[in-house]
Design a protein around this motif. Sequence first.
Motif, PDB file in Angstrom:
ATOM      1  N   LEU A   1       0.920  -1.208  -0.122  1.00 45.62           N
ATOM      2  CA  LEU A   1       0.152  -0.019  -0.101  1.00 45.62           C
ATOM      3  C   LEU A   1       0.897   1.260  -0.200  1.00 45.62           C
TER       4      LEU A   1
ATOM      5  N   LEU B   1      -0.855   4.070  -2.446  1.00 42.46           N
ATOM      6  CA  LEU B   1      -2.158   3.658  -2.305  1.00 42.46           C
ATOM      7  C   LEU B   1      -2.676   4.176  -1.061  1.00 42.46           C
ATOM      8  N   VAL B   2      -2.138   4.039  -0.124  1.00 42.93           N
ATOM      9  CA  VAL B   2      -2.436   4.358   1.370  1.00 42.93           C
ATOM     10  C   VAL B   2      -1.067   4.844   2.183  1.00 42.93           C
TER      11      VAL B   2
ATOM     12  N   ARG C   1      -4.134  -2.112  -6.542  1.00 44.69           N
ATOM     13  CA  ARG C   1      -5.253  -1.745  -5.841  1.00 44.69           C
ATOM     14  C   ARG C   1      -6.373  -2.552  -5.911  1.00 44.69           C
ATOM     15  N   TYR C   2      -6.682  -3.090  -7.086  1.00 43.12           N
ATOM     16  CA  TYR C   2      -7.974  -4.048  -7.071  1.00 43.12           C
ATOM     17  C   TYR C   2      -7.603  -5.437  -6.341  1.00 43.12           C
TER      18      TYR C   2
ATOM     19  N   GLN D   1      -5.655  -5.575  -3.757  1.00 45.36           N
ATOM     20  CA  GLN D   1      -5.724  -5.019  -2.143  1.00 45.36           C
ATOM     21  C   GLN D   1      -7.165  -5.102  -1.807  1.00 45.36           C
ATOM     22  N   ILE D   2      -7.983  -4.464  -2.553  1.00 47.37           N
ATOM     23  CA  ILE D   2      -9.487  -4.576  -2.104  1.00 47.37           C
ATOM     24  C   ILE D   2      -9.789  -5.887  -1.791  1.00 47.37           C
TER      25      ILE D   2
ATOM     26  N   LYS E   1      -8.219  -6.877   1.396  1.00 48.98           N
ATOM     27  CA  LYS E   1      -8.717  -6.186   2.651  1.00 48.98           C
ATOM     28  C   LYS E   1     -10.081  -6.466   2.927  1.00 48.98           C
TER      29      LYS E   1
ATOM     30  N   ASP F   1      -8.154   0.433   6.039  1.00 48.81           N
ATOM     31  CA  ASP F   1      -7.445   0.456   4.643  1.00 48.81           C
ATOM     32  C   ASP F   1      -8.400   0.264   3.558  1.00 48.81           C
TER      33      ASP F   1
ATOM     34  N   GLU G   1     -10.201   3.563   2.702  1.00 50.77           N
ATOM     35  CA  GLU G   1      -8.994   4.415   1.982  1.00 50.77           C
ATOM     36  C   GLU G   1      -8.687   4.154   0.484  1.00 50.77           C
ATOM     37  N   LEU G   2      -9.100   2.876  -0.053  1.00 49.95           N
ATOM     38  CA  LEU G   2      -8.990   2.475  -1.225  1.00 49.95           C
ATOM     39  C   LEU G   2     -10.028   2.995  -2.095  1.00 49.95           C
TER      40      LEU G   2
ATOM     41  N   PRO H   1     -13.211   1.685  -3.048  1.00 49.79           N
ATOM     42  CA  PRO H   1     -13.788   0.748  -3.846  1.00 49.79           C
ATOM     43  C   PRO H   1     -15.088   1.162  -4.205  1.00 49.79           C
TER      44      PRO H   1
END
Length: 199
Positions: free
Chosen positions: A37, A42-43, A130-131, A133-134, A137, A152, A155-156, A158
């Motif tokens: 991240l 991204l974060v 990012r995709y 990570q979603i 997470k 987290d 923060e993304l 989605p």
Amino acid sequence: MAHSYEKFNQALRLLNARLELTGAPSFNLVICGGTALAATGLVPRTTTDVDIVALLDDEGELLDPAPLPQALVREANEVALDLGLPKDWLNNGPSSGDGGLFRMGLPEGFVERLTCETIGKKLTVGFISRYDQIHFKLYAAVDQPGSYHAADLLELRPTDQELLAAAGWTRSHDPSDGYLQGLQWFLKEFGYEHLIAGV
């Protein structure tokens, strides 16, 4: 103790140097979690370790990271001593055991979305997208209510479509009624109640 990505970037560069010095094989690490991240912007946050979800061979095929290769572990332990990091600063926690993410199956198109960086002659890293990570997470946030994973995920930012895709992936990993109830609770709690019918 949490550290910035710069600290772990320093650790990875020292790890590469040690691998070169000892004539060890080359390694391609696929990294998720807080380090990924932060590295991809991204974060922006600190983290306590570097989570390896998979390894890659030279042809770009994913490999099971459990157990981690001994040469990698040995030099990572030396880096920990050199930099005052925890012994397990580099670990395969997300993919360890039968319930690990690698053995249960990663999202389709996972490798193509990696952001790769060459640390040195002996070490490259691929940070997950990012995709993906979603997906990870959401799974962690439902599995560990009240954890930092929910923050987290939010923060993304989605989209509905991304959350539904992630929900479907997590349900394929844990089809239990208990998990479904936790997923529905999460969606309701965080303002996505309109998606419940789709999971």
